[in-house]
Design a protein around this motif. Structure first.
Motif, mmCIF file in Angstrom:
data_model
loop_
_atom_site.group_PDB
_atom_site.id
_atom_site.type_symbol
_atom_site.label_atom_id
_atom_site.label_comp_id
_atom_site.label_asym_id
_atom_site.label_seq_id
_atom_site.Cartn_x
_atom_site.Cartn_y
_atom_site.Cartn_z
ATOM 1 N N PHE A 1 0.711 4.994 2.977
ATOM 2 C CA PHE A 1 0.375 3.837 3.927
ATOM 3 C C PHE A 1 1.439 2.778 3.958
ATOM 4 N N ALA A 2 2.341 3.128 4.728
ATOM 5 C CA ALA A 2 3.598 2.323 5.041
ATOM 6 C C ALA A 2 3.319 0.782 5.242
ATOM 7 N N VAL A 3 2.213 0.416 5.759
ATOM 8 C CA VAL A 3 1.885 -0.832 6.215
ATOM 9 C C VAL A 3 0.372 -0.943 6.030
ATOM 10 N N SER A 4 -0.054 -1.806 4.913
ATOM 11 C CA SER A 4 -1.586 -1.871 4.665
ATOM 12 C C SER A 4 -1.906 -2.793 3.791
ATOM 13 N N VAL B 1 -0.242 -8.388 11.063
ATOM 14 C CA VAL B 1 0.868 -7.891 11.198
ATOM 15 C C VAL B 1 1.125 -7.951 12.628
ATOM 16 N N ALA B 2 2.283 -8.673 13.351
ATOM 17 C CA ALA B 2 2.595 -8.594 14.600
ATOM 18 C C ALA B 2 3.297 -7.502 14.981
ATOM 19 N N ALA C 1 -2.970 4.401 13.067
ATOM 20 C CA ALA C 1 -3.044 2.870 12.747
ATOM 21 C C ALA C 1 -4.586 2.409 13.016
ATOM 22 N N GLY C 2 -4.673 1.451 12.356
ATOM 23 C CA GLY C 2 -6.207 0.595 12.206
ATOM 24 C C GLY C 2 -6.672 0.687 10.729
ATOM 25 N N GLU C 3 -8.107 1.177 10.992
ATOM 26 C CA GLU C 3 -8.791 1.346 9.658
ATOM 27 C C GLU C 3 -8.102 2.602 8.858
ATOM 28 N N ALA D 1 -4.566 -5.871 12.390
ATOM 29 C CA ALA D 1 -5.272 -6.881 11.711
ATOM 30 C C ALA D 1 -5.235 -7.137 10.398
ATOM 31 N N PRO D 2 -5.579 -8.053 9.661
ATOM 32 C CA PRO D 2 -5.501 -8.251 8.026
ATOM 33 C C PRO D 2 -6.331 -7.083 7.572
ATOM 34 N N GLY D 3 -5.712 -6.233 6.592
ATOM 35 C CA GLY D 3 -6.462 -5.019 5.908
ATOM 36 C C GLY D 3 -6.234 -3.825 6.544
ATOM 37 N N GLU D 4 -5.913 -3.842 7.694
ATOM 38 C CA GLU D 4 -5.603 -2.641 8.548
ATOM 39 C C GLU D 4 -4.458 -1.745 8.237
ATOM 40 N N ALA D 5 -3.892 -0.584 8.277
ATOM 41 C CA ALA D 5 -3.174 0.243 7.771
ATOM 42 C C ALA D 5 -2.449 0.983 8.717
#
Length: 536
Positions: A118-121, A127-128, A147-149, A176-180
């Motif tokens: 989960f590279a970004v999560s 995260v723009a 991407a997303g939930e 969005a905050p918390g998404e991955a």
């Protein structure tokens, strides 16, 4: 002029607003996360993130556990964190660049070695834009991203690899905050030594799985444990020889006088037969002491709704020192320095003494050579071992169920412990001498209830039939023998009293059977009310 000045003011305000807007938008647009990941030969994934934008208090909650299959979770371990504070699963960013290692991100799947991370999560801010570059120990076989939930199947904005298939590139906007952003890359099998980290997920169904292995192991363990308990009883719990093998004919009347087989007293018989010193043994001993002239039982007069009561009177001329230890302990417990006491007063008065009576009875049967060890001690020993085995089985079951699927094996130990705890009650074993005494006792019982009592001279009937009565208490024949005693005639007329039992006015021996039945029941109740005999 006034209108021109208002127009210029409005234009100035608009210009100020347009000038401030980019700064406000930049503050709320979210962060930019540039991620570089390198998979090593040992299966460790090294990650470097360069973070810009966003507001203060930037935190990321890592995903370190996912469902792997019905029985296991897959774990991801984060180590060697730099550029932030890692506590639990939460990373608090303290600089613009964060580094860390991930173990457990590689597994074999479909003939390839799959890297999934989960590279970004879990960022607490939007995260723009996120970009991810991945290099590994081999050529890329396949790649995908989501991407997303966390459970989203929606692909990311862009995913590609270079012309040499050595680097994968991923891009995603507006998380969005918390998404991955999850990246999945396949490498040739054996490219690294990485393996997934699995942790068994507890469930009752899996903890107590019944299959060929667990079922066979359970059956084998039960046979082993229960067979061992059976062998233990066969070697330690059986009487030395079968009772009744030399029972033969018993005639306790010698020259018109009563002489029990082997000189065994009622309390001794009761303890010998059921291997317990209980209320019946004490009740029979009280009646026996009265019949043998150590005390007298006086039934008290009563009104219709009064509870029956008896006065136990100590006979001062009786040779108390000739009593057996348990008989003397009981005699002392009853009178305790008094000449007479009501049976109703004994419930709470001789409790402290009854423990000595019971101990003396158990010691007596060992002294007689009927048991090698005290029956109560033998029962307690094996029952205690059984309870300890149950506790061990409960702990083993909990441990096996929590960490493995072999919880059923612990149940076998619990069952064996329960069998031993219950079977411990049957572990006291009679010696050869005890078995012979029991055989004679059973012969005496058969004689007692056969109805063939021979020709007993009249002058001996009252004493002889009275001497039978305490043994009838042990053999549960109070009603029968009370009627036999009540039918005795001394000089051709119905007697009003016995030498050891006196009734109130207008009482005669025709009422003796009912009186004796009630006396035995009441006495047993008084003994049972004490602490020492309550459980019996």
């Amino acid at each position: 002029m006034t209108g021109i000045r208002l127009t210029l003011a409005a234009l100035g305000a608009t210009a100020l607003t347009l000038t401030a807007a980019p700064a406000a938008l930049a503050a709320t647009a979210g962060i930019t996360d540039d991620v570089t990941m390198t998979l090593g030969k040992d299966g460790t994934l090294h990650v470097v993130e360069k973070i810009s934008g966003g507001s203060s208090g930037l935190k990321r909650t890592f995903i370190t556990r996912t469902r792997y299959d019905d029985g296991n979770d897959r774990l991801f371990r984060i180590t060697n964190v730099k550029g932030g504070t890692y506590d639990g699963d939460v990373l608090t960013v303290t600089s613009g660049t964060v580094e860390y290692d991930v173990k457990g991100a590689v597994m074999s799947s479909g003939g390839v070695e799959e890297l999934r991370w989960f590279a970004v999560s879990g960022w607490n801010q939007p995260v723009a834009k996120a970009t991810v570059k991945v290099q590994g120990p081999g050529q890329i076989q396949n790649l995908s991203c989501f991407a997303g939930e966390l459970t989203s199947a929606v692909g990311c904005t862009a995913a590609s690899m270079d012309h040499t298939a050595a680097q994968a590139d991923f891009e995603q906007e507006n998380l969005a905050p918390g998404e991955a952003l999850t990246v999945v890359i396949g490498y040739p099998a054996g490219s690294s030594a990485g393996t997934p980290i699995l942790e068994r997920r507890f469930s009752l169904a899996s903890a107590f799985t019944l299959n060929t292995v667990t079922g066979g192991a359970l059956a084998g363990l039960l046979v082993l444990l229960l067979g061992g308990i059976g062998l233990l009883y066969w070697t330690r719990g059986r009487d030395a020889r079968v009772a009744g093998s030399d029972q033969g004919a018993v005639n306790p009347v010698q020259n018109g006088h009563f002489s029990p087989p082997d000189g065994v007293r009622p309390g001794q018989i009761g303890t010998l037969v059921d291997e317990q010193a209980d209320v019946v043994d004490v009740t029979a001993t009280i009646v026996d002491l009265a019949v043998r002239g150590y005390l007298r039982i006086d039934e008290q007069p009563r009104q219709t709704y009064d509870a029956p009561d008896w006065l136990l009177v100590r006979l001062p001329t009786a040779p108390v020192d000739a009593l057996l230890p348990y008989e003397k302990a009981l005699h002392d417990a009853i009178f305790d320095g008094r000449d007479a006491v009501l049976l109703s007063q004994l419930s709470g008065m001789f409790a402290t003494h009854l423990g000595k009576v019971r101990d003396a009875l158990y010691a007596d049967v060992v002294k007689q050579g009927w048991f090698a060890r005290r029956p109560d001690t033998e029962r307690t020993r094996w029952t205690t071992i059984g309870v300890v085995l149950i506790v061990a089985g409960v702990l083993a079951t909990a441990g096996l169920a929590w960490f493995t699927t072999y919880g059923l094996l612990g149940l076998a130990v619990i069952i064996a412990g329960g069998a031993l705890a219950i079977g411990g009650q049957y572990m006291p074993a009679k010696t050869a001498k005890g078995s012979a005494a029991l055989a004679h006792t059973l012969g005496f019982r058969e004689y007692l209830f056969s109805g063939e009592l021979g020709h007993v001279p009249e002058q001996h009937r009252v004493e002889l039939f009275s001497r039978y009565l305490p043994y009838a208490v042990i053999f549960d024949g109070v009603e029968h023998w009370s009627r036999v005693v009540a039918s005795v005639t001394g000089n051709g007329h119905q007697a009003d009293n016995l030498y050891w039992y006196h009734g109130p006015a207008e009482w005669d021996l025709s009422k003796f059977a009912g009186s004796m039945r009630t006396f035995c029941t009441t006495t047993s109740g008084a003994i049972s009310a004490t602490r020492q005999f309550r459980s019996l």
